[in-house]
Write a protein that holds these residues in place. Structure first.
Motif, PDB file in Angstrom:
ATOM      1  N   ASP A 122       0.719  -1.079  -0.013  1.00 55.29           N
ATOM      2  CA  ASP A 122       0.032   0.173  -0.067  1.00 55.29           C
ATOM      3  C   ASP A 122       0.782   1.533   0.009  1.00 55.29           C
ATOM      4  O   ASP A 122       0.538   2.336  -0.773  1.00 55.29           O
ATOM      5  N   PHE A 123       1.930   1.172   0.681  1.00 55.94           N
ATOM      6  CA  PHE A 123       2.719   2.496   0.961  1.00 55.94           C
ATOM      7  C   PHE A 123       3.589   2.760  -0.519  1.00 55.94           C
ATOM      8  O   PHE A 123       3.548   3.996  -0.942  1.00 55.94           O
ATOM      9  N   PHE A 124       4.169   1.565  -1.257  1.00 59.46           N
ATOM     10  CA  PHE A 124       4.685   1.846  -2.442  1.00 59.46           C
ATOM     11  C   PHE A 124       3.730   2.154  -3.573  1.00 59.46           C
ATOM     12  O   PHE A 124       4.172   3.162  -3.965  1.00 59.46           O
ATOM     13  N   ILE A 125       2.491   1.728  -3.738  1.00 58.93           N
ATOM     14  CA  ILE A 125       1.615   2.072  -4.527  1.00 58.93           C
ATOM     15  C   ILE A 125       1.090   3.491  -4.422  1.00 58.93           C
ATOM     16  O   ILE A 125       0.998   4.334  -5.361  1.00 58.93           O
ATOM     17  N   LYS A 126       0.776   3.624  -3.225  1.00 60.65           N
ATOM     18  CA  LYS A 126       0.408   5.226  -2.851  1.00 60.65           C
ATOM     19  C   LYS A 126       1.541   6.253  -3.218  1.00 60.65           C
ATOM     20  O   LYS A 126       1.284   7.393  -3.925  1.00 60.65           O
ATOM     21  N   THR A 127       2.752   6.012  -2.798  1.00 56.43           N
ATOM     22  CA  THR A 127       3.688   6.937  -3.041  1.00 56.43           C
ATOM     23  C   THR A 127       3.994   7.184  -4.461  1.00 56.43           C
ATOM     24  O   THR A 127       4.310   8.221  -4.918  1.00 56.43           O
ATOM     25  N   TYR A 128       3.911   6.013  -5.323  1.00 58.38           N
ATOM     26  CA  TYR A 128       4.285   5.995  -6.643  1.00 58.38           C
ATOM     27  C   TYR A 128       3.313   7.035  -7.332  1.00 58.38           C
ATOM     28  O   TYR A 128       3.386   7.869  -8.048  1.00 58.38           O
ATOM     29  N   LYS A 129       1.990   6.784  -7.043  1.00 60.56           N
ATOM     30  CA  LYS A 129       0.743   7.375  -7.532  1.00 60.56           C
ATOM     31  C   LYS A 129       0.976   8.691  -7.536  1.00 60.56           C
ATOM     32  O   LYS A 129       0.748   9.419  -8.323  1.00 60.56           O
ATOM     33  N   SER A 130       1.276   9.171  -6.125  1.00 57.77           N
ATOM     34  CA  SER A 130       1.253  10.752  -5.860  1.00 57.77           C
ATOM     35  C   SER A 130       2.269  11.178  -6.546  1.00 57.77           C
ATOM     36  O   SER A 130       2.198  12.341  -7.229  1.00 57.77           O
ATOM     37  N   PHE A 131       3.594  10.688  -7.052  1.00 53.26           N
ATOM     38  CA  PHE A 131       4.463  11.301  -7.750  1.00 53.26           C
ATOM     39  C   PHE A 131       3.945  11.192  -9.061  1.00 53.26           C
ATOM     40  O   PHE A 131       4.250  12.214  -9.997  1.00 53.26           O
ATOM     41  N   SER A 132       3.584  10.027  -9.796  1.00 54.07           N
ATOM     42  CA  SER A 132       3.448   9.702 -11.122  1.00 54.07           C
ATOM     43  C   SER A 132       2.019  10.770 -11.324  1.00 54.07           C
ATOM     44  O   SER A 132       1.976  11.452 -12.576  1.00 54.07           O
ATOM     45  N   GLU A 133       1.118  11.238 -10.478  1.00 55.35           N
ATOM     46  CA  GLU A 133       0.331  12.196 -10.879  1.00 55.35           C
ATOM     47  C   GLU A 133       0.532  13.654 -10.226  1.00 55.35           C
ATOM     48  O   GLU A 133      -0.480  14.448 -10.247  1.00 55.35           O
ATOM     49  N   ASN A 134       1.766  13.874 -10.143  1.00 56.97           N
ATOM     50  CA  ASN A 134       2.061  15.202 -10.066  1.00 56.97           C
ATOM     51  C   ASN A 134       1.749  15.750  -8.468  1.00 56.97           C
ATOM     52  O   ASN A 134       1.813  17.015  -8.273  1.00 56.97           O
ATOM     53  N   ILE A 201       3.402  -2.168 -10.671  1.00 55.58           N
ATOM     54  CA  ILE A 201       4.037  -0.981  -9.961  1.00 55.58           C
ATOM     55  C   ILE A 201       4.979  -1.796  -8.732  1.00 55.58           C
ATOM     56  O   ILE A 201       6.323  -1.633  -8.531  1.00 55.58           O
ATOM     57  N   LEU A 202       4.170  -2.697  -8.103  1.00 55.59           N
ATOM     58  CA  LEU A 202       4.996  -3.755  -7.312  1.00 55.59           C
ATOM     59  C   LEU A 202       6.066  -4.441  -7.864  1.00 55.59           C
ATOM     60  O   LEU A 202       7.089  -4.474  -7.015  1.00 55.59           O
ATOM     61  N   ASP A 203       5.765  -5.044  -9.010  1.00 57.52           N
ATOM     62  CA  ASP A 203       6.861  -5.638  -9.632  1.00 57.52           C
ATOM     63  C   ASP A 203       8.286  -4.747  -9.713  1.00 57.52           C
ATOM     64  O   ASP A 203       9.325  -5.320  -9.729  1.00 57.52           O
ATOM     65  N   ASN A 204       7.882  -3.538 -10.172  1.00 57.60           N
ATOM     66  CA  ASN A 204       9.107  -2.811 -10.476  1.00 57.60           C
ATOM     67  C   ASN A 204       9.967  -2.209  -9.235  1.00 57.60           C
ATOM     68  O   ASN A 204      10.992  -2.156  -9.099  1.00 57.60           O
ATOM     69  N   ILE A 205       9.056  -2.125  -8.025  1.00 52.77           N
ATOM     70  CA  ILE A 205       9.487  -1.807  -6.859  1.00 52.77           C
ATOM     71  C   ILE A 205      10.395  -3.036  -6.346  1.00 52.77           C
ATOM     72  O   ILE A 205      11.706  -2.887  -5.838  1.00 52.77           O
ATOM     73  N   GLU A 206       9.941  -4.068  -6.325  1.00 50.61           N
ATOM     74  CA  GLU A 206      10.719  -5.268  -6.035  1.00 50.61           C
ATOM     75  C   GLU A 206      11.816  -5.416  -6.943  1.00 50.61           C
ATOM     76  O   GLU A 206      13.154  -5.497  -6.393  1.00 50.61           O
ATOM     77  N   THR A 207      11.930  -5.105  -8.133  1.00 49.95           N
ATOM     78  CA  THR A 207      12.964  -4.954  -9.196  1.00 49.95           C
ATOM     79  C   THR A 207      14.240  -4.065  -8.526  1.00 49.95           C
ATOM     80  O   THR A 207      15.437  -4.168  -8.804  1.00 49.95           O
ATOM     81  N   ALA A 208      13.750  -2.751  -7.827  1.00 49.59           N
ATOM     82  CA  ALA A 208      14.558  -1.871  -7.549  1.00 49.59           C
ATOM     83  C   ALA A 208      15.304  -2.412  -6.225  1.00 49.59           C
ATOM     84  O   ALA A 208      16.522  -1.881  -6.078  1.00 49.59           O
ATOM     85  N   LEU A 209      14.500  -3.030  -5.419  1.00 51.14           N
ATOM     86  CA  LEU A 209      15.226  -3.450  -4.204  1.00 51.14           C
ATOM     87  C   LEU A 209      16.120  -4.460  -4.492  1.00 51.14           C
ATOM     88  O   LEU A 209      17.226  -4.557  -3.808  1.00 51.14           O
ATOM     89  N   LYS A 210      15.607  -5.378  -5.401  1.00 52.20           N
ATOM     90  CA  LYS A 210      16.640  -6.619  -5.742  1.00 52.20           C
ATOM     91  C   LYS A 210      17.820  -6.176  -6.520  1.00 52.20           C
ATOM     92  O   LYS A 210      19.109  -6.570  -6.217  1.00 52.20           O
ATOM     93  N   SER A 211      17.746  -4.941  -7.174  1.00 52.89           N
ATOM     94  CA  SER A 211      18.695  -4.377  -7.892  1.00 52.89           C
ATOM     95  C   SER A 211      19.802  -3.803  -6.809  1.00 52.89           C
ATOM     96  O   SER A 211      21.125  -3.965  -7.013  1.00 52.89           O
ATOM     97  N   ALA A 212      19.214  -3.225  -5.691  1.00 51.95           N
ATOM     98  CA  ALA A 212      20.063  -2.647  -4.543  1.00 51.95           C
ATOM     99  C   ALA A 212      20.808  -3.642  -4.161  1.00 51.95           C
ATOM    100  O   ALA A 212      22.179  -3.625  -3.782  1.00 51.95           O
TER     101      ALA A 212
END
Length: 399
Positions: A122-134, A201-212
């Motif tokens: 929920d946190f990741f989806i909400k944060t991303y959408k807030s940024f995506s929607e400016n 969105i969550l798949d991409n967030i997981e990719t970012a964490l695993k890339s780190a």
């Protein structure tokens, strides 16, 4: 030269005699993906094996596709890559327990990142959408993400046991960098295409964490001397980054650092545990325990372990091209000449070589007593377009 591109794989050689040294129902396969690996060429290699042989030799073993496919009384393998040979030894020598303990620790933490993503969906989806929607700026995005990381710092720090407790600050830094970069990239793609569904969105967030996570272990791998990493731990890290590097590439920069990025979203749920379970099998352990494993120049290897008349040698040397080194081990035309001279004039055993066809290579082996066949091969990995997608390869035998 005969073209054998469409020949089916059989356990019979050209005379129709059964090949006793190949086991069609074998349980073994290469220990890792390796540039130029010969899994796809077994259909050309197997039919051209000697009818039978005693011992098996391979001076450029790589991932071991041919080595693990054949049966022999004893095995002798070699490679110039110190890291690769350390991996072979770690799987079976006195460091075996340490190696697998380190590997299981990596898998445990890798799986934890999936849990972190799902737990905070929920946190990741909400944060991303807030940024995506400016609704928030990039600066505010960074503040929110950094606050999340600080809040969960204990959880992230706790992912690493004492055996990998090296510069945890670097891991936290990589989380920050990768999350921000990925979220900005997701927004750019949405502007070009369409809105991402929540699961993407969550798949991409997981990719970012695993890339780190991957980038942190790449950092440790590139600084093993600084952190005084033991051999078995280094082998565990080497195997991990080789399995999760983009397209399985093996590339170093001018400073000698491994610089291939994480493989991406398709690698998030890669079944690494299955690979490790295979490395633990008694069949592979038995094979390795019946194998002399060396890290030498090919000529030193052959002088130490001399093939006899009834032995078989398979050779997959670096190709004659400007891009002839994958692991910081250059193989020059002088080395190619040394190899040809040794195999043609000094080797008593039966041997087979697979190599890219160039005028230089053909001139070395276009000699009486050698049989040359050709086939076309599609590369599974392309390195900056330095190799053509379709090239002719040679199978050369002295029998």
């Amino acid at each position: 030269m005969e073209n054998i591109l469409n020949e089916p794989i059989e356990t019979y050689n050209q005379t129709g005699l059964e090949i006793s040294n190949y086991q069609a129902s074998k349980k073994l396969y290469p220990i890792l993906k390796w540039a130029g690996g010969k899994e796809q060429e077994l259909k050309y290699i197997i039919p051209r094996l000697p009818e039978n042989f005693s011992n098996y030799y391979e001076p450029f073993v790589g991932g071991g596709a041919v080595y693990t496919a054949l049966q022999a009384n004893e095995y002798f393998i070699n490679d110039k890559s110190e890291e690769l040979i350390s991996l072979y030894r770690s799987i079976t020598n006195e460091d075996r327990k340490v190696f697998f303990h380190a590997t299981e620790e990596i898998i445990h933490n890798w799986d934890l990142l999936t849990f972190v993503t799902e737990k905070n969906a929920d946190f990741f989806i909400k944060t991303y959408k807030s940024f995506s929607e400016n609704q928030i700026t990039e600066t505010k995005l960074k503040d929110i993400l950094f606050e999340f990381i600080l809040k969960n710092a204990e959880q992230f720090n706790g992912m690493f046991s004492t055996i990998f407790n090296f510069n945890i600050e670097n891991f936290i830094k990589e989380i920050k960098v990768n999350l921000v970069r990925k979220i900005k990239r997701m927004k750019e793609l949405e502007l070009l295409k369409s809105k991402l569904p929540d699961n993407d969105i969550l798949d991409n967030i997981e990719t970012a964490l695993k890339s780190a996570f991957y980038m942190h272990f790449r950092h440790i791998y590139n600084n093993t001397e600084k952190y005084n990493i033991q051999s078995a731990f280094k082998s565990a890290i080497f195997l991990f980054i080789r399995n999760f590097a983009y397209s399985g590439m093996f590339r170093y920069n001018s400073n000698g650092d491994f610089n291939v990025p994480y493989g991406g979203i398709a690698y998030n749920r890669k079944n690494y545990s299955k690979k490790i379970d295979y490395l633990k099998t008694k069949e592979l352990k038995s094979l390795l325990e019946n194998t002399k494993i060396e890290n030498l120049d090919f000529e030193d290897f052959f002088n130490l372990h001399k093939p006899k008349k009834n032995d078989f040698i398979f050779l997959d040397p670096p190709y004659d091209s400007e891009f002839s080194t994958y692991a910081k081990n250059e193989f020059t035309r002088i080395d190619q000449e040394r190899l040809a001279n040794f195999m043609i004039n000094k080797c008593e055993g039966k041997w087979m070589m697979i190599i890219k066809n160039t005028d230089f290579i053909f001139s070395l082996y276009d000699q009486k007593g050698l049989n040359i066949n050709s086939f076309d091969k599609k590369y599974l990995v392309s390195f900056m377009n330095r190799n053509d997608k379709d090239v002719e390869h040679l199978i050369i035998t002295n029998y």
